[in-house]
Enzyme design. Structure first.
Site, PDB file in Angstrom:
ATOM      1  N   GLN A 193      56.838  53.006  22.256  1.00  0.00           N
ATOM      2  CA  GLN A 193      57.745  52.501  23.314  1.00  0.00           C
ATOM      3  C   GLN A 193      59.066  53.272  23.319  1.00  0.00           C
ATOM      4  OE1 GLN A 193      57.526  48.031  24.194  1.00  0.00           O
ATOM      5  NE2 GLN A 193      57.525  48.065  21.977  1.00  0.00           N
ATOM      6  N   VAL A 194      59.710  53.332  22.160  1.00  0.00           N
ATOM      7  CA  VAL A 194      61.020  53.983  22.070  1.00  0.00           C
ATOM      8  C   VAL A 194      60.861  55.505  22.121  1.00  0.00           C
ATOM      9  CG1 VAL A 194      63.039  54.334  20.577  1.00  0.00           C
ATOM     10  CG2 VAL A 194      62.063  52.038  20.842  1.00  0.00           C
ATOM     11  N   TYR A 238      56.430  43.706   6.801  1.00  0.00           N
ATOM     12  CA  TYR A 238      57.013  44.663   7.761  1.00  0.00           C
ATOM     13  C   TYR A 238      58.526  44.786   7.517  1.00  0.00           C
ATOM     14  CZ  TYR A 238      59.011  46.219  12.234  1.00  0.00           C
ATOM     15  OH  TYR A 238      59.758  46.861  13.202  1.00  0.00           O
TER      16      TYR A 238
HETATM   17  P1  NDP Z   1      55.610  51.311  18.799  1.00  0.00           P
HETATM   18  O1  NDP Z   1      54.661  50.490  17.992  1.00  0.00           O
HETATM   19  O2  NDP Z   1      55.594  51.244  20.271  1.00  0.00           O
HETATM   20  O3  NDP Z   1      55.443  52.850  18.402  1.00  0.00           O
HETATM   21  C1  NDP Z   1      55.344  53.242  17.076  1.00  0.00           C
HETATM   22  C2  NDP Z   1      54.923  54.687  17.063  1.00  0.00           C
HETATM   23  O4  NDP Z   1      54.695  55.055  15.693  1.00  0.00           O
HETATM   24  C3  NDP Z   1      53.643  54.988  17.830  1.00  0.00           C
HETATM   25  O5  NDP Z   1      53.823  56.139  18.608  1.00  0.00           O
HETATM   26  C4  NDP Z   1      52.632  55.242  16.736  1.00  0.00           C
HETATM   27  O6  NDP Z   1      51.679  56.188  17.058  1.00  0.00           O
HETATM   28  C5  NDP Z   1      53.528  55.822  15.669  1.00  0.00           C
HETATM   29  N1  NDP Z   1      52.890  55.801  14.374  1.00  0.00           N
HETATM   30  C6  NDP Z   1      52.325  54.757  13.718  1.00  0.00           C
HETATM   31  N2  NDP Z   1      51.784  55.169  12.573  1.00  0.00           N
HETATM   32  C7  NDP Z   1      52.022  56.499  12.486  1.00  0.00           C
HETATM   33  C8  NDP Z   1      51.709  57.517  11.546  1.00  0.00           C
HETATM   34  N3  NDP Z   1      51.024  57.262  10.423  1.00  0.00           N
HETATM   35  N4  NDP Z   1      52.109  58.765  11.802  1.00  0.00           N
HETATM   36  C9  NDP Z   1      52.768  59.075  12.937  1.00  0.00           C
HETATM   37  N5  NDP Z   1      53.095  58.175  13.866  1.00  0.00           N
HETATM   38  C10 NDP Z   1      52.719  56.901  13.641  1.00  0.00           C
HETATM   39  O7  NDP Z   1      57.057  50.998  18.209  1.00  0.00           O
HETATM   40  P2  NDP Z   1      58.423  50.818  18.986  1.00  0.00           P
HETATM   41  O8  NDP Z   1      58.676  51.988  19.845  1.00  0.00           O
HETATM   42  O9  NDP Z   1      58.455  49.456  19.550  1.00  0.00           O
HETATM   43  O10 NDP Z   1      59.430  50.840  17.732  1.00  0.00           O
HETATM   44  C11 NDP Z   1      60.360  51.904  17.525  1.00  0.00           C
HETATM   45  C12 NDP Z   1      61.206  51.538  16.319  1.00  0.00           C
HETATM   46  O11 NDP Z   1      61.902  50.323  16.574  1.00  0.00           O
HETATM   47  C13 NDP Z   1      60.437  51.326  15.022  1.00  0.00           C
HETATM   48  O12 NDP Z   1      61.181  51.839  13.958  1.00  0.00           O
HETATM   49  C14 NDP Z   1      60.350  49.818  14.900  1.00  0.00           C
HETATM   50  O13 NDP Z   1      60.241  49.412  13.548  1.00  0.00           O
HETATM   51  C15 NDP Z   1      61.675  49.410  15.507  1.00  0.00           C
HETATM   52  N6  NDP Z   1      61.686  48.054  16.058  1.00  0.00           N
HETATM   53  C16 NDP Z   1      60.712  47.646  16.934  1.00  0.00           C
HETATM   54  C17 NDP Z   1      60.711  46.369  17.435  1.00  0.00           C
HETATM   55  C18 NDP Z   1      59.665  45.883  18.403  1.00  0.00           C
HETATM   56  O14 NDP Z   1      59.770  44.739  18.865  1.00  0.00           O
HETATM   57  N7  NDP Z   1      58.669  46.687  18.758  1.00  0.00           N
HETATM   58  C19 NDP Z   1      61.774  45.410  17.072  1.00  0.00           C
HETATM   59  C20 NDP Z   1      62.762  45.951  16.174  1.00  0.00           C
HETATM   60  C21 NDP Z   1      62.708  47.229  15.704  1.00  0.00           C
HETATM   61  P3  NDP Z   1      50.377  55.832  17.920  1.00  0.00           P
HETATM   62  O15 NDP Z   1      50.880  55.661  19.311  1.00  0.00           O
HETATM   63  O16 NDP Z   1      49.522  57.017  17.713  1.00  0.00           O
HETATM   64  O17 NDP Z   1      49.826  54.582  17.299  1.00  0.00           O
END
Ligand code: NDP
Length: 306
Positions: free
Chosen positions: A11-12, A129
């Site tokens: 998402q981000v 988490y």
């Molecule tokens: P998403 O779940 O939308 O995206 C996470 C991304 O991480 C995906 O692109 C995923 O890849 C990638 N990813 C997961 N595992 C791996 C790996 N082993 N190697 C490489 N890439 C990997 O997360 P958000 O965009 O929502 O979150 C962004 C940040 O904000 C994170 O740090 C999260 O902890 C933080 N956050 C998020 C919240 C939420 O409500 N979502 C709330 C508060 C903080 P793929 O697409 O291939 O699975």
């Protein structure tokens, strides 16, 4: 500016690709090794080699293990992605003299009280988490690299699976809904997080004192129930086929939906430090939520797949 962006499909990360584009050259590796670069956070050796090969001015890590309930049964994987990988990135950033931008979460707190959390408040994650995200923060802080850690909350986007889309589907299918009303926070758009990151990175980065941890969330607060009511009422007004009436959206406590991971009741984040340091103002959460909803509704109506 050379930027190494990890997690560009999330998402981000997706919004960061857009928001960071005017700042310089972006390398956004996928998990599959291509041309000597690899963005797989479970492969520390390949991650380190990728940083060395790209030699960025800024590493932006938007990748994370975000499956909150699943993390309870996969703590090692969550730790590898959320704690070990940021530690590796921080060590490489330190060696290169690069900045590391990293995202963290309100889930590092135990959710007690009703005051917005400040950066200095004691953490106390309730779930795996949150624990692994806190470990990632701590590793970056201990590394000595120049860093910006942005803790955010309740992230949504117009793209991919998210709370807004789930509520639209349920509102169309069901005559009654139950939604949690005792967890408080600010829904924060991926767009806002990415744009704020870009604004900050476009400011002079030679001020070493800006390195640190910041809360970055939309202003105001609501509950999941409040968020759902806004989504459903707006969709109904826009002509979306909504079955459920406002009265039939029942406010329920967290215990009504048992989950593997415990979640904090108070996810409010105080963003004053970010606002004063960078001269920014966090907008109210409703504006971004309504924009994302508008995009989702337009896309659904035209048969697209956001
Ligand atoms: P998403 O779940 O939308 O995206 C996470 C991304 O991480 C995906 O692109 C995923 O890849 C990638 N990813 C997961 N595992 C791996 C790996 N082993 N190697 C490489 N890439 C990997 O997360 P958000 O965009 O929502 O979150 C962004 C940040 O904000 C994170 O740090 C999260 O902890 C933080 N956050 C998020 C919240 C939420 O409500 N979502 C709330 C508060 C903080 P793929 O697409 O291939 O699975």
């Amino acid at each position: 500016m050379k930027i190494l962006l990890l997690g560009s499909n999330g998402q981000v990360g997706w919004e960061l690709q857009r928001a960071l584009a005017p700042l310089g050259e972006i390398t956004a590796p996928t998990r599959t090794e291509t041309g000597g670069v690899c963005g797989d956070l479970t492969r520390p050796d390949r991650l380190a080699a990728t940083v060395r090969q790209v030699a960025p001015d800024v590493i932006v890590n938007a990748a994370a293990y975000t499956a909150v309930d699943q993390a309870e049964s996969e703590p090692e994987l969550a730790h590898a992605i959320n704690a070990t990988a940021p530690e590796v990135l921080a060590a490489e950033a330190q060696a290169l003299g690069a900045w590391l931008v990293h995202y963290s979460t309100d889930y590092v707190f135990d959710g007690t009280g009703a005051d917005p959390w400040s950066e200095d408040d004691a953490t106390g994650p309730l779930n795996v988490y949150g624990q692994t995200k806190r470990e990632g923060e701590a590793a970056i802080q201990a590394s000595g690299c120049r860093h910006l850690i942005f803790r955010t909350s309740w992230v949504y986007a117009s793209r991919g699976r998210n709370f807004i889309r789930t509520m639209l589907r349920l509102a169309a299918d069901r005559a009654a809904l139950q939604v949690i009303d005792d967890q408080f926070g600010a829904p924060t758009g991926a767009e806002l997080i990415a744009d704020t990151t870009a604004q900050i990175l476009s400011q002079p980065l030679d001020r070493a004192e800006i390195s640190g941890l910041y809360h970055l969330a939309a202003a105001g607060e609501t509950t999941w129930h409040g968020f759902a009511r806004l989504v459903i009422a707006t969709a109904r007004d826009a002509g979306w086929p909504v079955r459920v009436t406002d009265q039939a959206i029942e406010a329920v406590p967290t215990e009504a939906f048992p989950t593997a991971a415990r979640r904090p009741g108070n996810s409010r984040l105080n963003c004053r430090k970010l606002e004063t340091t960078f001269g920014l103002r966090m907008p109210d959460w409703r504006g971004g939520a309504l924009r994302a909803l508008d995009e989702i509704l337009a896309c659904e109506t035209t048969g697209g797949s956001a």
